[in-house]
Write a protein that holds these residues in place. Structure first.
Motif, short mmCIF file in Angstrom:
data_model
loop_
_atom_site.label_atom_id
_atom_site.label_comp_id
_atom_site.label_asym_id
_atom_site.label_seq_id
_atom_site.Cartn_x
_atom_site.Cartn_y
_atom_site.Cartn_z
N ALA A 1 123.14 -63.24 -54.50
CA ALA A 1 122.81 -64.10 -55.63
C ALA A 1 121.32 -64.46 -55.64
N GLY A 2 120.77 -64.79 -54.49
CA GLY A 2 119.37 -65.18 -54.43
C GLY A 2 118.42 -64.02 -54.68
N TYR A 3 118.76 -62.83 -54.24
CA TYR A 3 117.84 -61.68 -54.38
C TYR A 3 117.85 -61.14 -55.81
N PHE A 4 119.05 -60.94 -56.39
CA PHE A 4 119.12 -60.31 -57.71
C PHE A 4 118.85 -61.31 -58.83
N GLY A 5 119.29 -62.56 -58.66
CA GLY A 5 119.09 -63.56 -59.69
C GLY A 5 119.83 -63.22 -60.97
N GLY A 6 119.42 -63.82 -62.07
CA GLY A 6 119.98 -63.50 -63.37
C GLY A 6 121.47 -63.74 -63.47
N ALA A 7 122.16 -62.80 -64.13
CA ALA A 7 123.59 -62.93 -64.37
C ALA A 7 124.39 -62.90 -63.07
#
Length: 306
Positions: A129-135
């Motif tokens: 979640a922290g690395y990709f971000g966004g949706a």
């Protein structure tokens, strides 16, 4: 002829040097300084001693326990503390000390399995979640928020009610409710470092997201995660004991501390030792993990004031 300094002095100087010759020497020096910091915390050392005693008790339970923990002896039921039965006997004539000793195995079994299941799930969800971000971040964190919205014991009760009573189902239920805090910690750590210069350099070298997350970001989250897992051990013990108290954890005649406490409540006024001894075991071990967790936080948390 010049006298050589003692071996311990040379080793200490090697560990504390300001100019290490290798990564191993630098890591060894940090580990040594961490040990010194940890052992200055007397309460943390006490917690460590209690946990080591718990592990040794679980390993050598057959040699330590003087009686079988499940065989009943109605002729000796509800006996008070004595030289033969140090913690007395229960309503079925079973030696309470022996049952607490064997129950330490169940306690460690629950702690280890929950940690092995919940911590990897939490760190995987949080770093992704922290690395990709966004949706991806939005979806994963809203799922995490749903789990965090319910008290852990209530949610564990719901899962155990669906899965059925038993120690294995209790472990699964506790693990399902334990991973969200780890995900939150891992996400916060990942957001802090995902745009760092060394991450950009690794990305420019051709490393993909999976390699960056598993090889470079996850290791940076481990110190905070270790502290949180250690502090959560007390909560895991209490949740397992609560499920056992309600009859949804380990089933009779297993010597589980929560179930022993539940069985002893009917005799609390006259035979106080039935509920006091397993309750004290739960309290002491939970306190030990909290003390150890506080000590590790002072050593491993770079943002600590100490």
């Amino acid at each position: 002829m010049t006298q050589q300094p003692p071996k311990f002095t040379r080793t200490k100087a090697w560990l504390l040097t300001d100019t290490p010759d290798s990564a191993f020497q630098a890591a060894s020096g940090r580990f040594y300084l961490g040990l010194l910091e940890f052992f200055r915390n007397k309460l943390a050392v006490i917690g460590l001693i209690i946990i080591v005693a718990l592990i040794l008790t679980a390993l050598f339970a057959p040699q330590i326990a003087p009686f079988d923990p499940v065989i009943t002896d109605l002729a000796n039921r509800l006996q008070p503390l004595s030289g033969d039965h140090w913690f007395g006997t229960d309503e079925m004539g079973r030696d309470i000390f022996s049952r607490i000793v064997w129950g330490s195995r169940l306690t460690l079994y629950v702690i280890l399995l929950v940690a092995v299941i919940a911590a990897p799930v939490g760190i995987l969800v949080g770093t992704a979640a922290g690395y990709f971000g966004g949706a991806i971040d939005t979806v994963l964190m809203r799922i995490t928020d749903i789990f965090l919205a319910f008290p852990k014991l209530i949610l564990a009760l719901a899962f155990v009610a669906a899965l059925g009573p038993g120690i294995e189902n209790a472990i699964i239920a506790i693990a399902i409710t334990s991973w969200p805090p780890y995900a939150r910690i891992a996400r916060a750590e990942t957001i802090t470092v995902r745009n760092s210069d060394f991450i950009r350099a690794i990305r420019l070298q051709g490393a993909g997201p999976i390699r960056i997350i598993t090889k470079h970001i996850m290791p940076l989250c481990m110190s905070s995660l270790i502290v949180r897992v250690t502090l959560d051990m007390a909560g895991i013990i209490l949740t397992a004991a609560g499920l056992g108290f309600l009859g949804l954890g380990a089933q009779p005649p297993s010597p589980e501390w929560g179930a022993m406490t539940s069985a002893g409540r009917a005799f609390i006024l006259d035979q106080w030792w039935l509920i006091t001894m397993p309750g004290t075991a739960i309290f002491v071990v939970s306190l030990a993990f909290n003390l150890l967790g506080d000590g590790l936080r002072e050593v491993l948390d770079p943002k600590s004031d100490s």
